[in-house]
Design a protein around this motif. Sequence first.
Motif, short mmCIF file in Angstrom:
data_model
loop_
_atom_site.label_atom_id
_atom_site.label_comp_id
_atom_site.label_asym_id
_atom_site.label_seq_id
_atom_site.Cartn_x
_atom_site.Cartn_y
_atom_site.Cartn_z
N THR A 186 0.85 -1.18 0.00
CA THR A 186 0.00 0.00 0.00
C THR A 186 0.89 1.24 0.00
O THR A 186 2.11 1.14 -0.02
CB THR A 186 -0.94 -0.01 1.22
OG1 THR A 186 -1.91 1.01 1.07
CG2 THR A 186 -0.18 0.18 2.52
N CYS A 213 -7.53 -4.32 3.03
CA CYS A 213 -7.32 -3.32 1.98
C CYS A 213 -8.62 -3.10 1.20
O CYS A 213 -9.30 -4.07 0.83
CB CYS A 213 -6.23 -3.77 1.01
SG CYS A 213 -4.63 -4.06 1.80
N TYR A 270 -2.06 -0.65 -4.61
CA TYR A 270 -3.20 -1.42 -4.08
C TYR A 270 -3.00 -2.89 -4.36
O TYR A 270 -2.52 -3.29 -5.42
CB TYR A 270 -4.50 -0.93 -4.72
CG TYR A 270 -5.73 -1.61 -4.16
CD1 TYR A 270 -6.09 -1.43 -2.83
CD2 TYR A 270 -6.52 -2.42 -4.96
CE1 TYR A 270 -7.22 -2.04 -2.31
CE2 TYR A 270 -7.65 -3.04 -4.45
CZ TYR A 270 -7.99 -2.85 -3.12
OH TYR A 270 -9.09 -3.47 -2.60
N THR A 289 -7.78 4.49 -1.94
CA THR A 289 -7.44 3.22 -1.31
C THR A 289 -7.41 3.42 0.20
O THR A 289 -7.00 4.47 0.70
CB THR A 289 -6.09 2.67 -1.80
OG1 THR A 289 -5.03 3.53 -1.34
CG2 THR A 289 -6.06 2.59 -3.31
N VAL A 329 -6.50 1.40 3.97
CA VAL A 329 -5.91 0.27 4.70
C VAL A 329 -6.36 0.37 6.15
O VAL A 329 -6.18 1.41 6.79
CB VAL A 329 -4.38 0.30 4.62
CG1 VAL A 329 -3.80 -0.90 5.38
CG2 VAL A 329 -3.91 0.28 3.19
#
Length: 597
Positions: A153, A191, A348, A362, A364
């Motif tokens: 990430t 994720c 990603y 994205t 996390v």
Amino acid sequence: MKTINTFYEDFNGLSEFVRNNQNILRSNENSAVLVQVFNGQCDQEFFKRLLAEIAELVPDALILGTTTSGEIINGQVNGLKTVLSFSIFKRTVVKAGFFPKGNQNDFDLGRKIASTLGGGKAKLLILFATGRTMNSTAVLKGVESVFPGLPVTGGNAGHNALGCFVSCNGQITSYGVVGVVLEGENLKVSCYSHLGWQPIGKEMTVTKVDGLRVYTIDNIPVYQIYRKYLGLDRIGNFSNAVEYPLLVNRNGSLLARTPDIYYEDDSISFVAELVEGEKVRLSFGDIGMISEATVSLCQEIRQHPAESVFVYSCESRRGFLQELSKIETEPLQEIANTSGFFTYGEFYYSNKTNQVLNATMTVVVLAETAGKVLEHTVTRGEENSSVSYKFSKDKIVERSSGVLKALTHLINTVTDELVTANEKLKYAGQHDSLTGLYNRAFFEQEMEFLETQDGPVGIVVCDLDCLKVINDTFGHSFGDQMICKAANVITEACRKEDIVARIGGDEFAIIVTNATLSGLKNIRKRIVSIAAKTRSIQPENLVYLSVGFALKTSGGEKSLDGVFKIADANMYSHKMRNKQYSKKTILGRTAFVNNDY
């Protein structure tokens, strides 16, 4: 684990923050403290001083930093600020690495990162890269070649037109990658991502690419496409193109590719790669989809423990949403303390592979606590105490969201109408309006294309006998009906892959690929047989067809045009043999034809 966030103003403010949180930051129970520095100032001297101050105040911390195109702190979105995010782990090991690019290629750089930081217990690799100086996709592939199951990430450093660099534990580079790996059996990593950009306009084909640089799409310089649709000029407003990436469908998923650098030859470098032959469309942000995706995302996250949330989102989302950017991040803060930055390409992990995304948010989510979902106490970034509160609703923001939703709906509706209209125009341009078969223009286009291909091609030519007699005797309306019946007979006799066209008033032609003489003979036989069978069932049916064919092979006639002429001549010979019989029979069936004709 726990994450606490603060703005950096000066050394005194940072000292006070550390002092007020020293029981958390300096606890003997800590296994690691990770500090992520999201720097919107893009000033290396300032950055060096800041890193030294953090190291002085929290000497055991691992410090990972990047320049940004916007900063996220406790769900709020900012620009040209510096955000410090302190993550305190209890049962997780954190290892950091500094990887200048040097002379190695990008793939080998990725392998070096994985070999240095990776391990059997690794759960997550956070990387910040100077993406404009390298191909980040190749770096991720290099990591994957060493540790194929390790999620990555983070993202490419943002720059806000001020330059970009990344740092690790006091070392800074404008040409490389920094990263930390998180290891721990108790660490839970989840994720997530969502795009929310909609395709608009026609589908186009990427026709010339070199690395990240795209030269032509549909054989047109790519900048000229952006200029046509967005009204750009080469210098003044090219940056506006960032909010309108190209969308490409890969393995059933839509990926965005954001334009980055304009070149004087009208080519454009994109943040991530496109491949020659891929189909792409321009796109725009859909506020409705973004809002709905945020709600679904939060519902999914709430099903599992969440102690810290990191957001690595594309700068184009901030550019498009502007003040509304927080509609994506505020709801996350209600789940766990949230921090991050706006990238120039986000990393990603999905479907067991790591990739560079564009125009995507994205997320996390980390937790060291398994089992029960914890209630979250929201922390304000500027304060050092934790208080529970709910975000109040901004009526102006709500109105702006509605305006954007209406605009999105308008664009989608107009786009759907244009797509439908274009499909109708395309169909009309390729098909005969009476029979629905392909028309002469399409037939000739396919002939021209097949001239360049290998393999045997057959041409079958058919002609409806005595159409003039039919028209003169029963009228043109009845004659049109016989033309349609003839089209049905010919179509029934052919394979689905054969191209059947009406190329004249009473003349039809068939293109047969991978043809053989026996196959062409069978087509002629089926046409004659089906026509006869139809006439026997329908006494008013006057469809008599003359048929000829020819075959192009490597040792025979060299051009398809020549093959067509041979097939046409064979058809004419057939017509001459049957002409008198067909005419006599047609006139003899007058009584069966409806008097309306």
